[in-house]
Structures are given as C-alpha cells and as structure tokens.
Scaffold this active site. Sequence first.
Site, PDB file in Angstrom:
ATOM      1  N   GLU A 317     -21.789 -16.405  -0.276  1.00 40.21           N
ATOM      2  CA  GLU A 317     -21.340 -15.496   0.785  1.00 40.21           C
ATOM      3  C   GLU A 317     -21.470 -14.027   0.393  1.00 40.21           C
ATOM      4  OE1 GLU A 317     -20.767 -16.157   3.728  1.00 40.21           O
ATOM      5  OE2 GLU A 317     -20.175 -18.238   3.876  1.00 40.21           O
TER       6      GLU A 317
HETATM    7  C1  BLG Z   1     -19.033 -18.280  10.513  1.00 37.01           C
HETATM    8  C2  BLG Z   1     -17.565 -18.620  10.675  1.00 37.01           C
HETATM    9  C3  BLG Z   1     -17.404 -19.777  11.622  1.00 37.01           C
HETATM   10  C4  BLG Z   1     -18.104 -19.496  12.906  1.00 37.01           C
HETATM   11  C5  BLG Z   1     -19.555 -19.189  12.622  1.00 37.01           C
HETATM   12  O1  BLG Z   1     -19.613 -18.062  11.767  1.00 37.01           O
HETATM   13  O2  BLG Z   1     -19.148 -17.163   9.751  1.00 37.01           O
HETATM   14  N1  BLG Z   1     -17.056 -18.970   9.387  1.00 37.01           N
HETATM   15  C6  BLG Z   1     -16.124 -18.277   8.768  1.00 37.01           C
HETATM   16  O3  BLG Z   1     -15.581 -17.334   9.264  1.00 37.01           O
HETATM   17  C7  BLG Z   1     -15.756 -18.726   7.406  1.00 37.01           C
HETATM   18  O4  BLG Z   1     -16.030 -19.960  11.868  1.00 37.01           O
HETATM   19  O5  BLG Z   1     -18.022 -20.640  13.726  1.00 37.01           O
HETATM   20  S1  BLG Z   1     -17.257 -20.618  15.109  1.00 37.01           S
HETATM   21  O6  BLG Z   1     -15.879 -20.270  14.865  1.00 37.01           O
HETATM   22  O7  BLG Z   1     -17.391 -21.975  15.632  1.00 37.01           O
HETATM   23  O8  BLG Z   1     -17.948 -19.641  15.931  1.00 37.01           O
HETATM   24  C8  BLG Z   1     -20.380 -18.929  13.849  1.00 37.01           C
HETATM   25  O9  BLG Z   1     -19.896 -17.853  14.534  1.00 37.01           O
HETATM   26  C9  BLG Z   1     -19.948 -16.578   7.635  1.00 37.01           C
HETATM   27  C10 BLG Z   1     -20.300 -17.066   8.985  1.00 37.01           C
HETATM   28  C11 BLG Z   1     -21.279 -16.106   9.498  1.00 37.01           C
HETATM   29  C12 BLG Z   1     -21.984 -15.626   8.308  1.00 37.01           C
HETATM   30  N2  BLG Z   1     -21.137 -15.912   7.144  1.00 37.01           N
HETATM   31  C13 BLG Z   1     -19.577 -17.646   6.678  1.00 37.01           C
HETATM   32  O10 BLG Z   1     -20.709 -18.412   6.329  1.00 37.01           O
HETATM   33  C14 BLG Z   1     -22.326 -14.176   8.285  1.00 37.01           C
HETATM   34  O11 BLG Z   1     -21.848 -13.452   7.472  1.00 37.01           O
HETATM   35  N3  BLG Z   1     -23.158 -13.744   9.183  1.00 37.01           N
HETATM   36  C15 BLG Z   1     -23.603 -12.381   9.172  1.00 37.01           C
HETATM   37  C16 BLG Z   1     -24.525 -12.245  10.283  1.00 37.01           C
HETATM   38  S2  BLG Z   1     -25.154 -10.624  10.356  1.00 37.01           S
HETATM   39  O12 BLG Z   1     -25.851 -10.365   9.120  1.00 37.01           O
HETATM   40  O13 BLG Z   1     -24.020  -9.725  10.524  1.00 37.01           O
HETATM   41  O14 BLG Z   1     -25.997 -10.623  11.504  1.00 37.01           O
END
Ligand code: BLG
Length: 484
Positions: A317
Amino acid sequence: MLPRSGSRITLSRILLVGLAITLLFLINRSCTEQPTTLERVQNKGQLVVLTRNSPTTYYEGPDGPTGFEYDLAKLFAEHLGVNLKIVTANTFGEVIPRTAHGDVHLAAAGLTVTEERAKRVRFGPVYQEITQQLVYRAGKDPPRRIEDVIGGTLEVMAGSSHVERLKALKLELPALAWKENTELESEELLSLVWEKKLDYTIADSNEVALNQRFYPELRVAFDLTEPQQLGWAIPKSKDDTLYNAAVDFFNIINANGKLKQIIERHYGHVSEFDYVGTRKFMQHFNERLPRFKAMFMQAGVQSGIDWRLLAAIGYQESHWDPRAASPTGVRGIMMLTRTTAAQLGITNRLDPDISIRGGATYISHIIDQIPGRIPEPDRTWLALAAYNIGFGHLEDARKIAQQRASDPDKWIDLKENLPLLRQKKWHNKTRYGYARGNEAVVYVENIRSYFDLMIWMTDPRPPRPDSTINELAPDIPTILPPVL
Ligand code: BLG
C-alpha cells in the site's frame, strides 16, 4: 523284468512330476498371497515419501509443512486414503540410491527425469517442465556461452541432473571443470553466487525463479538444456500397483485442475515479480519496518492474522510510509479510503498505529465475509482483492467466472476474470460496473511475494552447513538405514 523296471521308472517320474507340480502350486500360492506394494501401503495406512528440504519441494511454512512436492504428495496420500510420512534426504545425491534401494515408497524431490536415473528407478508421470540454467551475479560480465565459465568457479549439487549435463558438455569441451558439492542444496549454492563466494552455479528454472526474489541480483546467463520434465521416482519392481496408482492419480489431478492449482499456489505469483522491487523491499525492511514492527505484531494478535501478511499489505500500500496519500484522498500506511475509515470510526488515518489496526480489522472483516467453503490460501487472496477493489467488484468478477465456466472460489480462476471488469462487454452486465481488475491481480500477487519475503526474512533459518566441497563426489553415497 525290463518292462517292470520301466514301469517303476515311469511311476517315479509321475511321482516326481506330481511333486514338482504341487511345489509349484504352493510357491505360486504363497506368491499370490504376498500383499502388493499398494496393499502394504494401505494396510499400514502410511505412504513414505523421500524429499528434499528446499523452497521448491518441502519446507516449514507459516501454517506448517508446505512446498510444491509436499502438497502433491499429501494429495496422493489422501487419494490412497493413508497418512503421509515425509523423510528428508540429507544430500541430493542420496535421493536416487535410497529410492532405488526401496527404502521409501517414492521420492518426490524435484527430480528431473534423465536416462541415467531411469536406469535405476522408475519415473511416474511427469508434472512440471523446467530448464537447467547457468546463474551468475549481476555486476559481472554475463557469460554468453558455456566456454565463458572456464577459469571461473562453478559448483553444482552432487548427484544432480546438472552434473549429468556438465559431463555431457565436457565431452565436447574437455577444459570444462566444476566442483560437486555434497552438502549444499541449490538454494544455498545460489546464495553463494549472490554472496560472491562463487562465480556460477546451475539450477533448475523453477528454483531460480523462486530464489531471485530472495537474492535479487542473481541473473540467468542462458539455458543449458531443452525443457526437461520433473517426475516422482518409484523403486523398480515387478509390482506395478503403486506406479499404476500414481498414474491414475495424475490423470485425475490433471483432469480436475488440482495440479494446475498447486502449481499456481507455489509459482503463480513468482513470474510477475519485479527484481528491482525486491531490492527496495529488503532496504525498507531494514530501514523502515523496525519503527512499525511492534504495531503490526500487535494488530496481528488482535485480528488473528499473521502480522507478516499485514506488513506485506502495508508495504504494497505505502512502502511503509505513514504519510502516503493518493490523488483521490486514500491515506496512510494501510491506505484506507475516507469511507472505510469512517466505517471503522477512524479519524486520523495518518497515525500509523491507528491505520495498521484499522487495516487489520478491515481485512479480517472481509475474510469473514468470504463464503466458508473457500479454503485457505484462496480465501485470503480473494479477501485481499476485495480490500483493494471492493467486495462488490470481487463478487462481480466471481459471477463472470461462473458465466465463463471457471471456478469463482479459486484465485487461479479469478486472476483470469478480474481483468475483464475493465471491458465494457463484461462490466456492463455486472452490478457494480467498471473496475481496474487487472490492478487488483497485480496487487494480490505482489502481496503474496512480499509475504514470502517477510517469512523468509523473519524466520530463523537453519544454519547453513560449511561448504564442504568434494571434488570427486562418490557416485553412490552410503545407503542409510531403510525407513519402511
Ligand atoms: C479500497 C477500499 C475498499 C473500497 C475500494 O477501495 O481502497 N479499501 C480500503 O479502504 C482499505 O473499501 O471498496 S468499496 O468500499 O466497496 O468501495 C474501492 O473503492 C486502497 C483501495 C484503493 C487503493 N488502495 C487499498 O487497497 C488506492 O489507493 N487507490 C488510489 C487510486 S488513485 O491513485 O488515487 O487514483
């Protein structure tokens, strides 16, 4: 007179022939009453399997014994309805002689099927393809041909198929020289190359791939063989029963996908791995993790999840950076979204202790939501995908898997289906729509690799025996007492 003595002779002949027939009958009966090898295994309720203690075969994992060969042998024992007894060879050179001698029922030890070995043991069905690879350390001139290793130090495992290959090469290239090590496993020879104590070694491609994650500067110069096959070795005997049972078993696990699953479990996440990433991981393990280790351990105790898995998630992460933030507002060491944090009642996502405990609680909730019939480790891999992409999208991918006649309960199948969530053709039929499913696959595979690295870096490893080098390794090592 003559006719009478003639009839006496005839009579005694008849008696003799009768006696011989009776004897033959008795011998034959006693032979048929001998239980077959398979019956002996079943009567005793135990299958004795010889293996090696190495990452590609059998080792102690976080949840007890594991390894590719171990899992395969365990499944075979279950198929036969017996217990598995594992015997480990002290040296690789012991494996074929002990098997040929009938000390064990079979050897499952990452054995390449070779002509030489097939003279001494009987190979069961083949189950994995490998090549032999010449390995050196980055920073050295890469050898281009086998001639280039002359003058450097080359060491291989005594009794291995690598020795057989070198002997064949030496016929063409008499100056080729090497040492045969009777003490060390492939993994240890690879580590000597990494430690610059050795210029080259030869290892099987599967061993190299697994070990490159631990020793990221190891490089493959070239393949030394065409693809070769791995197979179990069974003592040679007129009795085919165990051999036939192994043939049936492999037919079954080939057809029902179990073999593919075991291969996936042990090697599925390896090929994806980026070696620069491993180097960075090791640096961060030393420089960053110590500050958070106690927090991960504490969260591990509270959630019942191996703290090393939690640390692996944290590394994927944020690279263990408590101030990590994404453009969309996901924050902290475990990268909780605002919504997740709110659900967990968390207000300060940048506090590492709070973030780690929150992430641990969240992942354990997801694991609990995965249907109970799905066993580990798939259960955890599915939960990790949901941690990243959301439970709804995971469910969508599982439905797609079902529609495509693949198994929604298996990570190996979901890996193929999650990326379809990006394609309109698929996501416009799903409940939650578009998602970057391919990223979730890489996410899970990376965590699997970081988790392996965490285990490897934190488990006290058995001390390596001194590198006892034996220039002329004896062909047949001392036979140890049979264990059957
Ligand atoms: C995750 C959430 C889920 C969520 C999904 O996104 O985050 N997890 C956590 O918060 C631990 O709960 O599922 S939902 O509740 O059903 O919507 C989908 O929204 C986090 C992810 C997203 C990802 N890392 C943990 O793996 C992340 O950091 N994305 C960044 C995207 S960007 O670079 O800002 O575009």
